[in-house]
Design an enzyme around this catalytic site. Structure first.
Site, PDB file in Angstrom:
ATOM      1  N   ASP A  76      35.281 -16.401  20.053  1.00  0.00           N
ATOM      2  CA  ASP A  76      36.204 -17.333  19.681  1.00  0.00           C
ATOM      3  C   ASP A  76      35.848 -18.527  20.019  1.00  0.00           C
ATOM      4  O   ASP A  76      34.644 -18.765  20.647  1.00  0.00           O
ATOM      5  CB  ASP A  76      37.579 -16.889  19.855  1.00  0.00           C
ATOM      6  CG  ASP A  76      37.991 -17.185  21.394  1.00  0.00           C
ATOM      7  OD1 ASP A  76      37.228 -17.677  22.263  1.00  0.00           O
ATOM      8  OD2 ASP A  76      39.191 -17.227  21.724  1.00  0.00           O
TER       9      ASP A  76
ATOM     10  N   CYS B   1      35.475 -14.660  24.795  1.00  0.00           N
ATOM     11  CA  CYS B   1      36.506 -15.582  24.694  1.00  0.00           C
ATOM     12  C   CYS B   1      36.827 -16.313  26.018  1.00  0.00           C
ATOM     13  O   CYS B   1      36.052 -16.337  26.975  1.00  0.00           O
ATOM     14  CB  CYS B   1      37.684 -14.848  24.023  1.00  0.00           C
ATOM     15  SG  CYS B   1      38.642 -13.618  25.227  1.00  0.00           S
TER      16      CYS B   1
ATOM     17  N   THR C 285      39.016 -15.716  28.257  1.00  0.00           N
ATOM     18  CA  THR C 285      39.357 -14.973  29.672  1.00  0.00           C
ATOM     19  C   THR C 285      38.393 -13.496  29.380  1.00  0.00           C
ATOM     20  O   THR C 285      38.093 -12.869  30.378  1.00  0.00           O
ATOM     21  CB  THR C 285      40.473 -14.455  29.910  1.00  0.00           C
ATOM     22  OG1 THR C 285      41.130 -13.958  28.616  1.00  0.00           O
ATOM     23  CG2 THR C 285      41.774 -15.643  30.032  1.00  0.00           C
TER      24      THR C 285
ATOM     25  N   HIS D 229      29.352   4.703  34.433  1.00  0.00           N
ATOM     26  CA  HIS D 229      30.543   5.772  34.615  1.00  0.00           C
ATOM     27  C   HIS D 229      31.121   5.676  33.407  1.00  0.00           C
ATOM     28  O   HIS D 229      31.920   6.793  33.000  1.00  0.00           O
ATOM     29  CB  HIS D 229      31.592   5.301  35.756  1.00  0.00           C
ATOM     30  CG  HIS D 229      30.934   5.525  37.236  1.00  0.00           C
ATOM     31  ND1 HIS D 229      31.873   5.529  38.319  1.00  0.00           N
ATOM     32  CD2 HIS D 229      29.808   5.717  37.698  1.00  0.00           C
ATOM     33  CE1 HIS D 229      30.983   5.873  39.091  1.00  0.00           C
ATOM     34  NE2 HIS D 229      29.806   6.008  39.055  1.00  0.00           N
TER      35      HIS D 229
HETATM   36  C1  RB5 Z   1      42.310 -19.086  23.442  1.00  0.00           C
HETATM   37  O1  RB5 Z   1      42.966 -20.131  24.058  1.00  0.00           O
HETATM   38  C2  RB5 Z   1      42.400 -17.918  24.409  1.00  0.00           C
HETATM   39  O2  RB5 Z   1      43.771 -17.466  24.341  1.00  0.00           O
HETATM   40  C3  RB5 Z   1      41.330 -16.803  24.053  1.00  0.00           C
HETATM   41  O3  RB5 Z   1      39.898 -17.360  24.138  1.00  0.00           O
HETATM   42  C4  RB5 Z   1      41.394 -15.669  25.261  1.00  0.00           C
HETATM   43  O4  RB5 Z   1      41.413 -16.340  26.627  1.00  0.00           O
HETATM   44  C5  RB5 Z   1      42.524 -14.641  24.932  1.00  0.00           C
HETATM   45  O5  RB5 Z   1      42.383 -13.610  25.616  1.00  0.00           O
END
Ligand code: RB5
Length: 150
Positions: free
Chosen positions: A7, A64, A66, A97
């Site tokens: 993203d 993304c 996180t 695993h």
């Molecule tokens: C985007 O702001 C963030 O929510 C997305 O990149 C991700 O971390 C979601 O799990």
């Protein structure tokens, strides 16, 4: 062929990772996104997961902010075992695993150097099979129970 997608919050790290992989001579198919403009991570998790599930691509990498939302999304596609890794130990275990077929990384969690180590380990580690194979089969059985197996 490695499928890659992110993203907006993973876009800059995705660009670094594509360069890293191509410099190693690996073929990469980029499923977007193509800028830092806000988009929805499930769209890219789904696209990469479908490319891996259909065997169009052998493995996938998703990024993304996180790594959490995009890995959760990818894991909804039958046959996908997406592993969110923050270090190379997790990446090694995810292959040995869990026979993970997608690696998820958080751009807001790890820097490019750690991400490259994680990727190198993920791509160069084989599944051990044996008792781990029985456990991975049990994961497939959960999909079968809900009629979502490949
Ligand atoms: C985007 O702001 C963030 O929510 C997305 O990149 C991700 O971390 C979601 O799990």
């Amino acid at each position: 062929m490695i499928a890659i997608g992110s993203d907006h919050a993973g876009y800059l790290l995705k660009a670094d990772i594509i360069k890293f992989l191509e410099e190693k001579g690996l073929q990469v198919k980029d499923f977007g996104t193509n800028s830092c403009n806000s988009v929805d991570y499930p769209d890219f998790g789904q696209a990469v997961a479908e490319a891996v599930s259909s065997k169009e691509c052998e493995k996938g990498i998703l990024i993304c902010g996180t790594g959490i939302g995009i890995s959760i999304s990818a894991n909804k596609v039958p046959g996908i075992r997406a592993a969110l890794c923050t270090d190379s130990y997790m990446a090694r275990m995810s292959r040995q695993h869990n026979d993970a077929n997608i690696l998820a990384i958080g751009e807001r969690v790890v820097g490019p150097g750690v991400a490259f180590d994680i990727i190198e380990t993920f791509l160069n580690t084989e599944f051990l099979g044996g008792r781990h194979g029985n456990r991975v089969n049990k994961i497939s059985n959960i999909e079968k129970k809900y009629n979502i197996s490949k």
